[in-house]
Scaffold this motif. Structure first.
Motif, PDB file in Angstrom:
ATOM      1  N   GLY A 193       0.845  -1.180   0.000  1.00  0.00           N
ATOM      2  CA  GLY A 193       0.000   0.000   0.000  1.00  0.00           C
ATOM      3  C   GLY A 193       0.884   1.234   0.000  1.00  0.00           C
ATOM      4  N   PRO A 194       0.279   2.496  -0.182  1.00  0.00           N
ATOM      5  CA  PRO A 194       1.089   3.735  -0.211  1.00  0.00           C
ATOM      6  C   PRO A 194       1.666   4.047   1.166  1.00  0.00           C
ATOM      7  CG  PRO A 194      -1.266   4.236  -0.309  1.00  0.00           C
ATOM      8  CD  PRO A 194      -1.167   2.767  -0.378  1.00  0.00           C
ATOM      9  N   VAL A 195       2.826   4.602   1.161  1.00  0.00           N
ATOM     10  CA  VAL A 195       3.458   5.044   2.431  1.00  0.00           C
ATOM     11  C   VAL A 195       3.433   6.554   2.548  1.00  0.00           C
ATOM     12  CG1 VAL A 195       4.915   3.016   2.555  1.00  0.00           C
ATOM     13  CG2 VAL A 195       5.726   5.012   1.316  1.00  0.00           C
ATOM     14  N   SER A 196       2.949   7.225   1.468  1.00  0.00           N
ATOM     15  CA  SER A 196       2.880   8.689   1.536  1.00  0.00           C
ATOM     16  C   SER A 196       1.746   9.120   0.658  1.00  0.00           C
ATOM     17  CB  SER A 196       4.186   9.343   1.060  1.00  0.00           C
ATOM     18  OG  SER A 196       4.055  10.745   1.059  1.00  0.00           O
ATOM     19  N   VAL A 197       0.795   9.949   1.217  1.00  0.00           N
ATOM     20  CA  VAL A 197      -0.334  10.450   0.449  1.00  0.00           C
ATOM     21  C   VAL A 197      -0.476  11.929   0.699  1.00  0.00           C
ATOM     22  CG1 VAL A 197      -1.550   8.272   0.453  1.00  0.00           C
ATOM     23  CG2 VAL A 197      -1.967   9.869   2.294  1.00  0.00           C
ATOM     24  N   VAL A 198      -1.212  12.661  -0.174  1.00  0.00           N
ATOM     25  CA  VAL A 198      -1.482  14.097  -0.066  1.00  0.00           C
ATOM     26  C   VAL A 198      -2.972  14.257   0.140  1.00  0.00           C
ATOM     27  CG1 VAL A 198      -1.358  16.337  -1.215  1.00  0.00           C
ATOM     28  CG2 VAL A 198       0.454  14.653  -1.553  1.00  0.00           C
ATOM     29  N   ILE A 199      -3.323  15.015   1.094  1.00  0.00           N
ATOM     30  CA  ILE A 199      -4.743  15.244   1.367  1.00  0.00           C
ATOM     31  C   ILE A 199      -5.354  15.913   0.148  1.00  0.00           C
ATOM     32  CG2 ILE A 199      -6.393  16.468   2.856  1.00  0.00           C
ATOM     33  CD1 ILE A 199      -4.375  16.268   5.126  1.00  0.00           C
ATOM     34  N   GLY A 200      -6.432  15.383  -0.277  1.00  0.00           N
ATOM     35  CA  GLY A 200      -7.117  15.911  -1.472  1.00  0.00           C
ATOM     36  C   GLY A 200      -6.842  15.085  -2.718  1.00  0.00           C
ATOM     37  N   SER A 201      -5.670  14.424  -2.760  1.00  0.00           N
ATOM     38  CA  SER A 201      -5.406  13.594  -3.945  1.00  0.00           C
ATOM     39  C   SER A 201      -6.165  12.291  -3.862  1.00  0.00           C
ATOM     40  CB  SER A 201      -3.897  13.310  -4.064  1.00  0.00           C
ATOM     41  OG  SER A 201      -3.458  12.598  -2.896  1.00  0.00           O
ATOM     42  N   VAL A 202      -6.325  11.699  -2.660  1.00  0.00           N
ATOM     43  CA  VAL A 202      -7.149  10.522  -2.427  1.00  0.00           C
ATOM     44  C   VAL A 202      -7.938  10.745  -1.171  1.00  0.00           C
ATOM     45  CG1 VAL A 202      -5.559   8.941  -3.575  1.00  0.00           C
ATOM     46  CG2 VAL A 202      -5.271   9.392  -1.157  1.00  0.00           C
ATOM     47  N   THR A 203      -9.027   9.964  -0.990  1.00  0.00           N
ATOM     48  CA  THR A 203      -9.853  10.107   0.203  1.00  0.00           C
ATOM     49  C   THR A 203      -9.611   8.976   1.162  1.00  0.00           C
ATOM     50  OG1 THR A 203     -11.647   8.927  -0.885  1.00  0.00           O
ATOM     51  CG2 THR A 203     -11.673  11.332  -1.044  1.00  0.00           C
ATOM     52  N   THR A 204      -9.181   7.776   0.571  1.00  0.00           N
ATOM     53  CA  THR A 204      -9.011   6.605   1.418  1.00  0.00           C
ATOM     54  C   THR A 204      -7.693   5.941   1.062  1.00  0.00           C
ATOM     55  OG1 THR A 204     -11.382   6.252   1.488  1.00  0.00           O
ATOM     56  CG2 THR A 204      -9.987   4.391   2.110  1.00  0.00           C
ATOM     57  N   VAL A 205      -7.032   5.434   2.095  1.00  0.00           N
ATOM     58  CA  VAL A 205      -5.783   4.684   1.907  1.00  0.00           C
ATOM     59  C   VAL A 205      -6.047   3.241   2.341  1.00  0.00           C
ATOM     60  CG1 VAL A 205      -3.387   4.413   2.555  1.00  0.00           C
ATOM     61  CG2 VAL A 205      -4.330   6.690   2.247  1.00  0.00           C
ATOM     62  N   THR A 206      -5.681   2.204   1.424  1.00  0.00           N
ATOM     63  CA  THR A 206      -5.900   0.784   1.723  1.00  0.00           C
ATOM     64  C   THR A 206      -4.554   0.104   1.847  1.00  0.00           C
ATOM     65  OG1 THR A 206      -7.984   0.765   0.514  1.00  0.00           O
ATOM     66  CG2 THR A 206      -6.914  -1.374   0.926  1.00  0.00           C
ATOM     67  N   LEU A 207      -4.430  -0.685   2.923  1.00  0.00           N
ATOM     68  CA  LEU A 207      -3.212  -1.464   3.162  1.00  0.00           C
ATOM     69  C   LEU A 207      -3.592  -2.945   3.136  1.00  0.00           C
ATOM     70  CD1 LEU A 207      -1.738   0.632   6.151  1.00  0.00           C
ATOM     71  CD2 LEU A 207      -1.176   0.808   3.732  1.00  0.00           C
ATOM     72  N   LYS A 208      -2.661  -3.781   2.539  1.00  0.00           N
ATOM     73  CA  LYS A 208      -2.904  -5.225   2.468  1.00  0.00           C
ATOM     74  C   LYS A 208      -1.758  -5.953   3.116  1.00  0.00           C
ATOM     75  CE  LYS A 208      -3.793  -9.059  -0.642  1.00  0.00           C
ATOM     76  NZ  LYS A 208      -3.944  -9.470  -2.043  1.00  0.00           N
ATOM     77  N   CYS A 209      -2.135  -6.947   3.997  1.00  0.00           N
ATOM     78  CA  CYS A 209      -1.131  -7.723   4.718  1.00  0.00           C
ATOM     79  C   CYS A 209      -1.165  -9.165   4.199  1.00  0.00           C
ATOM     80  CB  CYS A 209      -1.441  -7.706   6.218  1.00  0.00           C
ATOM     81  SG  CYS A 209      -0.156  -8.526   7.215  1.00  0.00           S
ATOM     82  N   SER A 210       0.042  -9.793   3.956  1.00  0.00           N
ATOM     83  CA  SER A 210       0.137 -11.173   3.508  1.00  0.00           C
ATOM     84  C   SER A 210       1.274 -11.850   4.224  1.00  0.00           C
ATOM     85  CB  SER A 210       0.343 -11.238   1.984  1.00  0.00           C
ATOM     86  OG  SER A 210       1.543 -10.590   1.641  1.00  0.00           O
ATOM     87  N   ALA A 211       1.122 -13.243   4.407  1.00  0.00           N
ATOM     88  CA  ALA A 211       2.156 -14.014   5.085  1.00  0.00           C
ATOM     89  C   ALA A 211       2.164 -15.411   4.504  1.00  0.00           C
ATOM     90  CB  ALA A 211       1.893 -14.066   6.592  1.00  0.00           C
ATOM     91  N   ASP A 212       3.351 -16.072   4.402  1.00  0.00           N
ATOM     92  CA  ASP A 212       3.501 -17.459   3.959  1.00  0.00           C
ATOM     93  C   ASP A 212       3.152 -18.336   5.130  1.00  0.00           C
ATOM     94  OD1 ASP A 212       4.077 -19.782   2.698  1.00  0.00           O
ATOM     95  OD2 ASP A 212       6.251 -19.483   2.669  1.00  0.00           O
ATOM     96  N   SER A 213       2.062 -19.204   4.968  1.00  0.00           N
ATOM     97  CA  SER A 213       1.566 -19.945   6.114  1.00  0.00           C
ATOM     98  C   SER A 213       0.655 -21.049   5.626  1.00  0.00           C
ATOM     99  CB  SER A 213       0.798 -18.988   7.037  1.00  0.00           C
ATOM    100  OG  SER A 213       0.129 -19.694   8.051  1.00  0.00           O
ATOM    101  N   ARG A 214       0.630 -22.189   6.359  1.00  0.00           N
ATOM    102  CA  ARG A 214      -0.344 -23.260   6.154  1.00  0.00           C
ATOM    103  C   ARG A 214      -0.817 -23.693   7.532  1.00  0.00           C
ATOM    104  NH1 ARG A 214       1.943 -28.251   3.559  1.00  0.00           N
ATOM    105  NH2 ARG A 214       1.797 -27.129   1.569  1.00  0.00           N
ATOM    106  N   PRO A 215      -2.127 -23.656   7.801  1.00  0.00           N
ATOM    107  CA  PRO A 215      -3.158 -23.065   6.995  1.00  0.00           C
ATOM    108  C   PRO A 215      -2.980 -21.555   6.917  1.00  0.00           C
ATOM    109  CG  PRO A 215      -4.030 -23.591   9.132  1.00  0.00           C
ATOM    110  CD  PRO A 215      -2.627 -24.087   9.142  1.00  0.00           C
ATOM    111  N   ILE A 216      -3.922 -20.809   6.277  1.00  0.00           N
ATOM    112  CA  ILE A 216      -3.806 -19.355   6.110  1.00  0.00           C
ATOM    113  C   ILE A 216      -3.884 -18.709   7.498  1.00  0.00           C
ATOM    114  CG2 ILE A 216      -4.938 -17.340   5.096  1.00  0.00           C
ATOM    115  CD1 ILE A 216      -5.924 -19.152   2.866  1.00  0.00           C
ATOM    116  N   SER A 217      -3.017 -17.716   7.675  1.00  0.00           N
ATOM    117  CA  SER A 217      -2.939 -17.039   8.974  1.00  0.00           C
ATOM    118  C   SER A 217      -4.164 -16.160   9.213  1.00  0.00           C
ATOM    119  CB  SER A 217      -1.669 -16.183   9.032  1.00  0.00           C
ATOM    120  OG  SER A 217      -0.511 -16.980   8.973  1.00  0.00           O
ATOM    121  N   GLU A 218      -4.393 -15.859  10.478  1.00  0.00           N
ATOM    122  CA  GLU A 218      -5.407 -14.884  10.879  1.00  0.00           C
ATOM    123  C   GLU A 218      -4.683 -13.560  11.073  1.00  0.00           C
ATOM    124  OE1 GLU A 218      -6.941 -16.558  14.424  1.00  0.00           O
ATOM    125  OE2 GLU A 218      -8.109 -18.144  13.378  1.00  0.00           O
TER     126      GLU A 218
END
Length: 837
Positions: A735-760
């Motif tokens: 996801g973005p690490v730097s945003v400008v107010i007015g250029s976007v309204t919402t910032v989305t971050l996604k987390c992933s990990a190598d795991s079996r079964p899928i992590s919580e």
């Protein structure tokens, strides 16, 4: 010209006129007298030649003075001596010379003439050369060449006569004579010498034969000079003059001697020749006729050639080829009769006679000579065997000329006339002797031949039957061939091929019985018998010979070992003809009948001895066999079990759980046998029925099976899929690490990990407040939301947690134009949407 030397010397002079020159050589001086050729009349010149000038007085005596004397026209009287006197008036001397002048007349005529009779061959003959003028010499020529005397030719003294002592043909030619004097010459014209002779013996040309009714021309010629005159005589009477004599139409009276007389009126001779003319009548008829009896083989026989006309010769032909006498064939003296001393078949053919004379011939038409003979021994054609109920035809033939007449007899009694005899429907009574008599009414001879006829009944039935008991292996057995009708022979066949006796097989005397002394399996097959007579035959239908035997020792087809719960089928077979009947016994007690015995579900009590008894009710024999059946407990289930959940880095054991009896267990991974070695599988061990992982790894993932085996084969467990649980590890936030107010309204971050079964997943803001769970986190782009965001990933199986933190920087103002700001907000929203997906 004439010359002399000085007077003191003796002079020798020569004179020349026109063609003759008199000369004298002088040593000192020379005097010449010559004729002046330029003058029309001859002149005499007297010349003195000296080394010094000399005055000369020249005088011609007695008529003229001067150095030149010119005569008048010469005549024969001018002939005489002319003298020249030379006088030197200084010396007073003179010198005299004389010359004779001969006067000749020119040659003006030469001609060759005959003296006496005309030239006749071999008689004396002379030619003379007549001339005019003064002739000094005569020469003769023949065909332009000089002619000289020889042993047949003489010349007179003055050469003017040429005499042939006996004239010959070789003297023929053109003769000339040439007369000459010193001043002229002349040659005669040609005299053609032709030698008269003959006549020689005349020759009559023309045929020596004449045919009545025809004209004939005779030509007479004789070598003669001049040509002869001719006269003709017939039998001494004159008939014609001239070289050609043509007869009128000839008759036989024209026959006789024709004489030609040739006469030469120069030589006065004649010569005669005669020719015989034979008159013949043309051949107008030839015909071959028989003399006496007709030709009969080996008897005397003659042909005659009848003719009309004058016949010089007769020739015979057979089949167009000349015929000559031999040791059996003779001709009469005039050849008109041909006689065969004893006529043969080889004499058969077309005969002709040809009559001829030198002027005509005629050949007869063909006479076909056919030799009468016979009859020879007759031949009866027709069968020697007859079948009852059928008609039969006999043909009798005999070589004979003319053809014979025939009569038929049966057993001595007359039955028919003619060459063909046809019986009625035959019966056994028709058997007997049939005789044919051939008779030639021309030769008066007859011949007889007989033929035996055998009458038989047709074969109407053949059948193969068994005699006595049925065929049993190694026992005696017989087949018979039953028939009806007249049987001459019986033949046996096996499987379509002829059958012959051997050391085990015999035939009866009449071949109707076939006996096997010890019947064997090799005798099995299809048998037929064929019954024959010369007119019919019949073959039976097939008799299938089947050898009865057995039963041989039975054979039980079944497993030796069986598992409890299963059903076992026993099959019992025994080689036997006819097929055997079967009985089953278990541990001595009868349990079933028939070749197949099927048990109920097996128990351990089913273990024991199973016996099959085979019985052949035709051979009345039985045979027994037994078999032991071993019972073992069956494997009913095979499964793979775990001792706990598989977690990476922990020890794990897989156990093969088997229900029932087994002998061995082995493991498979992904359908392949699992083979352990120290390199690849150093952390895996097998003990008893367990597979141990120390520890288990993700690389051990796969489908595992265990296989339990016993005597009945392998039993494989269902597949167990081994999935090793691990993680989490390698936690990441996108996801973005730097945003400008007015250029976007919402910032989305996604987390992933190598795991079996899928992590919580759980989120923290500035490591304090809990924002929520799940891999996605959306926040409003505002200054108050700037800070550290932490994602915590936890594996619910391995109970292991791991976190990751990023810092979000939010800026208060934007230098971008309003349009660009709107586009930036739209791209941020799209990015957030894609991360949620």
């Amino acid at each position: 010209m004439f010359c002399f030397q000085p007077p003191q010397q003796h002079d020798q002079l020569k004179l020349q006129t026109d063609r003759q020159l008199w000369t004298r050589d002088a040593c000192y001086n020379r005097t010449s007298i010559r004729r002046n050729r330029t003058q029309p009349d001859p002149q005499l010149l007297c010349l003195l030649s000296a080394s010094q000038p000399v005055q000369l007085v020249l005088q011609w005596l007695p008529v003229e003075t001067g150095s030149v004397y010119e005569t008048g026209p010469l005549t024969l009287a001018s002939h005489g001596e002319y003298t020249c006197v030379a006088f030197n008036n200084i010396t007073g001397r003179n010198s005299t010379v004389s010359k004779m002048l001969t006067i000749i007349a020119p040659v003006t005529m030469t001609m060759v003439k005959v003296i006496g009779a005309q030239p006749i061959l071999n008689e004396r003959f002379s030619l003379t050369c007549e001339t005019a003028g003064t002739v000094y010499s005569i020469h003769w020529m023949k065909n332009g060449l000089p002619l000289y005397a020889d042993n047949r030719t003489d010349f007179s003294m003055n050469n003017n006569t040429l005499t042939f002592n006996y004239v010959q043909d070789s003297d023929i030619g053109d003769y000339q004579c040439s007369a000459s004097n010193p001043l002229s010459n002349m040659t005669s014209s040609n005299y053609r010498l032709i030698v008269n002779y003959g006549p020689e013996m005349p020759v009559i040309t023309g045929p020596a034969l004449g045919e009545t009714g025809h004209n004939l021309t005779l030509n007479c010629s004789a070598s003669s000079q001049p040509p002869s005159q001719f006269s003709w005589f017939f039998n001494g009477s004159p008939v014609e003059t001239g070289s050609v004599y043509e007869t009128g139409p000839l008759t036989l009276a024209s026959h006789g001697e024709y004489t030609c007389v040739a006469f030469n009126n120069i030589t006065g001779r004649n010569s005669t020749v005669s020719k015989m003319l034979t008159i013949i009548a043309p051949v107008t008829m030839t015909m071959v006729k028989v003399i006496g009896a007709q030709p009969i083989l080996n008897e005397r026989f003659s042909l005659i050639c009848e003719t009309a006309g004058t016949v010089y010769s007769i020739h015979w032909m057979k089949n167009g080829l000349p015929l000559y006498a031999d040791n059996r064939t003779d001709f009469s003296m005039n050849n008109n009769t041909l006689t065969f001393n004893y006529v043969q078949d080889s004499d058969i053919g077309d005969y002709q006679c040809s009559a001829s004379n030198p002027l005509s011939n005629m050949t007869s038409s063909n006479y076909r000579l056919i030799v009468n003979y016979g009859p020879e021994m007759p031949v009866i054609t027709g069968p020697a065997l007859g079948e009852t109920g059928h008609n039969l035809t006999f043909n009798c033939s005999a070589s004979s000329q003319p053809p014979s007449q025939f009569s038929w007899f049966f057993n001595g009694s007359p039955v028919e006339t003619g060459s063909v005899y046809e019986t009625g429907p035959l019966t056994l009574a028709s058997h007997g002797e049939y005789t044919c008599v051939a008779f030639n009414n021309f030769t008066g001879r007859n011949r007889t031949v007989s033929k035996m006829l055998t009458v038989v009944e047709p074969v109407t039935m053949t059948m193969v039957k068994a005699m006595g008991s049925q065929p049993i292996l190694n026992q005696t057995f017989s087949l018979t061939c039953e028939t009806t009708g007249t049987i001459y022979s019986i033949h046996w066949m096996k499987n379509g091929l002829p059958l012959y006796a051997d050391n085990r097989t015999d035939f009866s005397i009449d071949n109707n019985t076939l006996t096997f002394n010890s019947v064997q399996h090799s005798d099995k097959g299809d048998y037929k018998c064929s019954a024959y007579n010369p007119l019919s035959n019949m073959t039976s239908t097939e008799y299938r010979l089947i050898i009865n035997y057995g039963p041989e020792r039975p054979v039980i087809m079944s497993p030796d070992i069986a598992m409890t719960g299963y059903i076992v089928t026993f099959n019992c077979t025994a080689s036997s003809q006819p097929p055997s009947q079967f009985s089953w016994f278990f541990n001595g007690s009868q349990v079933a009948a028939g070749s197949v015995y099927k048990t109920g579900p097996l128990t351990l009590a089913s273990h024991g001895e199973y016996t099959c008894v085979a019985f052949n009710n035709l051979t009345v024999r039985n045979s027994t066999v037994s078999k032991m059946l071993t019972i073992i407990e069956a494997i009913t289930s095979v499964t793979v079990k775990l001792n706990k959940l598989p977690i990476a880095s922990d020890n794990l054991t897989l156990t093969c759980d088997v229900t029932g009896h087994y002998d061995t267990i082995y493991w498979m991974k992904d359908n392949l046998s699992l083979v352990l070695n120290n390199t690849l599988n150093s952390d895996i061990t097998i003990s008893n029925n367990s597979l141990h992982f120390s520890p288990v790894k993700v690389s051990n993932d796969g489908n595992y099976q265990c296989v339990a085996t016993n005597l009945f084969g392998p039993n494989t467990s269902p597949k167990y899929q081994l999935l090793v649980n691990y993680g989490p590890k390698s936690v990441n936030i996108s996801g973005p690490v730097s945003v400008v107010i007015g250029s976007v309204t919402t910032v989305t971050l996604k987390c992933s990990a190598d795991s079996r079964p899928i992590s919580e997943y759980g989120w923290k803001f500035n490591n304090q407040s809990v924002l929520g769970t799940g891999p996605m986190k959306s926040v409003i782009a505002s200054l108050e939301n700037a800070g550290d965001y932490t994602c915590v990933a936890k594996n619910p199986v391995t109970n292991i947690s791991m976190s990751k933190t990023i810092s979000l920087d939010v800026t208060g103002h934007s230098n971008a134009p309003p349009f660009q700001a709107r586009v930036g907000l739209m791209l941020t929203a799209l990015l957030a949407l894609s991360l949620c997906l």
